[in-house]
Scaffold this motif. Structure first.
Motif, PDB file in Angstrom:
ATOM      1  N   ALA A 148       0.839  -1.204   0.000  1.00  0.00           N
ATOM      2  CA  ALA A 148       0.000   0.000   0.000  1.00  0.00           C
ATOM      3  C   ALA A 148       0.872   1.252   0.000  1.00  0.00           C
ATOM      4  O   ALA A 148       0.590   2.230  -0.708  1.00  0.00           O
ATOM      5  CB  ALA A 148      -0.938  -0.010   1.194  1.00  0.00           C
ATOM      6  N   SER A 149       1.935   1.249   0.806  1.00  0.00           N
ATOM      7  CA  SER A 149       2.804   2.423   0.851  1.00  0.00           C
ATOM      8  C   SER A 149       3.533   2.616  -0.481  1.00  0.00           C
ATOM      9  O   SER A 149       3.743   3.750  -0.931  1.00  0.00           O
ATOM     10  CB  SER A 149       3.793   2.331   2.004  1.00  0.00           C
ATOM     11  OG  SER A 149       4.707   1.283   1.776  1.00  0.00           O
ATOM     12  N   ILE A 150       3.920   1.509  -1.123  1.00  0.00           N
ATOM     13  CA  ILE A 150       4.567   1.608  -2.434  1.00  0.00           C
ATOM     14  C   ILE A 150       3.579   2.141  -3.472  1.00  0.00           C
ATOM     15  O   ILE A 150       3.927   3.008  -4.279  1.00  0.00           O
ATOM     16  CB  ILE A 150       5.144   0.234  -2.861  1.00  0.00           C
ATOM     17  CG1 ILE A 150       6.327  -0.127  -1.976  1.00  0.00           C
ATOM     18  CG2 ILE A 150       5.559   0.254  -4.325  1.00  0.00           C
ATOM     19  CD1 ILE A 150       6.861  -1.530  -2.207  1.00  0.00           C
ATOM     20  N   VAL A 151       2.333   1.686  -3.444  1.00  0.00           N
ATOM     21  CA  VAL A 151       1.310   2.154  -4.391  1.00  0.00           C
ATOM     22  C   VAL A 151       1.040   3.641  -4.175  1.00  0.00           C
ATOM     23  O   VAL A 151       0.955   4.416  -5.140  1.00  0.00           O
ATOM     24  CB  VAL A 151       0.014   1.306  -4.251  1.00  0.00           C
ATOM     25  CG1 VAL A 151      -1.128   1.950  -5.024  1.00  0.00           C
ATOM     26  CG2 VAL A 151       0.250  -0.113  -4.714  1.00  0.00           C
ATOM     27  N   VAL A 152       0.919   4.059  -2.914  1.00  0.00           N
ATOM     28  CA  VAL A 152       0.685   5.479  -2.621  1.00  0.00           C
ATOM     29  C   VAL A 152       1.870   6.306  -3.109  1.00  0.00           C
ATOM     30  O   VAL A 152       1.695   7.394  -3.703  1.00  0.00           O
ATOM     31  CB  VAL A 152       0.427   5.684  -1.108  1.00  0.00           C
ATOM     32  CG1 VAL A 152       0.447   7.160  -0.752  1.00  0.00           C
ATOM     33  CG2 VAL A 152      -0.890   5.055  -0.711  1.00  0.00           C
ATOM     34  N   SER A 153       3.075   5.821  -2.885  1.00  0.00           N
ATOM     35  CA  SER A 153       4.259   6.544  -3.345  1.00  0.00           C
ATOM     36  C   SER A 153       4.275   6.661  -4.871  1.00  0.00           C
ATOM     37  O   SER A 153       4.597   7.730  -5.415  1.00  0.00           O
ATOM     38  CB  SER A 153       5.532   5.834  -2.887  1.00  0.00           C
ATOM     39  OG  SER A 153       5.613   5.822  -1.496  1.00  0.00           O
ATOM     40  N   LEU A 154       3.920   5.596  -5.556  1.00  0.00           N
ATOM     41  CA  LEU A 154       3.884   5.651  -7.026  1.00  0.00           C
ATOM     42  C   LEU A 154       2.798   6.604  -7.528  1.00  0.00           C
ATOM     43  O   LEU A 154       3.012   7.333  -8.507  1.00  0.00           O
ATOM     44  CB  LEU A 154       3.665   4.249  -7.604  1.00  0.00           C
ATOM     45  CG  LEU A 154       4.853   3.299  -7.490  1.00  0.00           C
ATOM     46  CD1 LEU A 154       4.464   1.901  -7.988  1.00  0.00           C
ATOM     47  CD2 LEU A 154       6.029   3.831  -8.267  1.00  0.00           C
ATOM     48  N   VAL A 155       1.637   6.626  -6.874  1.00  0.00           N
ATOM     49  CA  VAL A 155       0.560   7.544  -7.272  1.00  0.00           C
ATOM     50  C   VAL A 155       1.005   8.987  -7.068  1.00  0.00           C
ATOM     51  O   VAL A 155       0.797   9.851  -7.935  1.00  0.00           O
ATOM     52  CB  VAL A 155      -0.745   7.227  -6.501  1.00  0.00           C
ATOM     53  CG1 VAL A 155      -1.768   8.330  -6.679  1.00  0.00           C
ATOM     54  CG2 VAL A 155      -1.299   5.881  -6.929  1.00  0.00           C
ATOM     55  N   VAL A 156       1.624   9.269  -5.930  1.00  0.00           N
ATOM     56  CA  VAL A 156       2.109  10.633  -5.665  1.00  0.00           C
ATOM     57  C   VAL A 156       3.183  11.009  -6.687  1.00  0.00           C
ATOM     58  O   VAL A 156       3.194  12.142  -7.204  1.00  0.00           O
ATOM     59  CB  VAL A 156       2.641  10.736  -4.217  1.00  0.00           C
ATOM     60  CG1 VAL A 156       3.396  12.039  -4.000  1.00  0.00           C
ATOM     61  CG2 VAL A 156       1.506  10.598  -3.226  1.00  0.00           C
ATOM     62  N   LEU A 157       4.064  10.077  -7.009  1.00  0.00           N
ATOM     63  CA  LEU A 157       5.101  10.338  -8.013  1.00  0.00           C
ATOM     64  C   LEU A 157       4.482  10.610  -9.379  1.00  0.00           C
ATOM     65  O   LEU A 157       4.894  11.545 -10.080  1.00  0.00           O
ATOM     66  CB  LEU A 157       6.075   9.159  -8.095  1.00  0.00           C
ATOM     67  CG  LEU A 157       7.196   9.279  -9.119  1.00  0.00           C
ATOM     68  CD1 LEU A 157       8.129  10.411  -8.738  1.00  0.00           C
ATOM     69  CD2 LEU A 157       7.941   7.970  -9.255  1.00  0.00           C
ATOM     70  N   LEU A 158       3.487   9.825  -9.744  1.00  0.00           N
ATOM     71  CA  LEU A 158       2.814  10.003 -11.036  1.00  0.00           C
ATOM     72  C   LEU A 158       2.103  11.358 -11.107  1.00  0.00           C
ATOM     73  O   LEU A 158       2.220  12.077 -12.107  1.00  0.00           O
ATOM     74  CB  LEU A 158       1.822   8.859 -11.275  1.00  0.00           C
ATOM     75  CG  LEU A 158       1.110   8.863 -12.619  1.00  0.00           C
ATOM     76  CD1 LEU A 158       2.123   8.698 -13.746  1.00  0.00           C
ATOM     77  CD2 LEU A 158       0.062   7.771 -12.658  1.00  0.00           C
TER      78      LEU A 158
END
Length: 96
Positions: A13-23
């Motif tokens: 979940a933290s990796i997905v949130v980080s990728l969404v914020v990066l995107l």
């Protein structure tokens, strides 16, 4: 066993949130960069237009100065007064 599954889910979940914020950050950077480059192009075009207008104004000034009729020499105040006196006398003479 539950702790291992829960900790793995939190990591994903933290990796997905980080990728969404990066995107989202990359998309915002793209549009801001694009707007900035368009603004710079518009500024360059406006500066070129201003330069051309300055040249046109200089050419128009030169053209107007070259086509300007020569000024008549100034008459002295005594001659102007004589002309006014002559006109006054003409007005006083009655016509028949």
């Amino acid at each position: 066993m539950n702790e291992v599954i829960n900790s793995g889910a939190l990591n994903i979940a933290s990796i997905v949130v980080s990728l969404v914020v990066l995107l989202v950050g990359l998309v915002l950077w793209f549009f801001i960069n694009r707007a900035s480059s368009r603004t710079n192009e518009q500024i360059e075009l406006l500066e070129a237009l201003l330069d051309q207008q300055k040249r046109q104004n200089a050419l128009l000034r030169r053209l107007c100065e070259s086509n300007e009729p020569e000024k008549e020499p100034q008459t002295s105040p005594a001659k102007v007064q004589e002309k006014e006196d002559d006109e006054d006398l003409i007005r006083l003479v009655a016509e028949r």
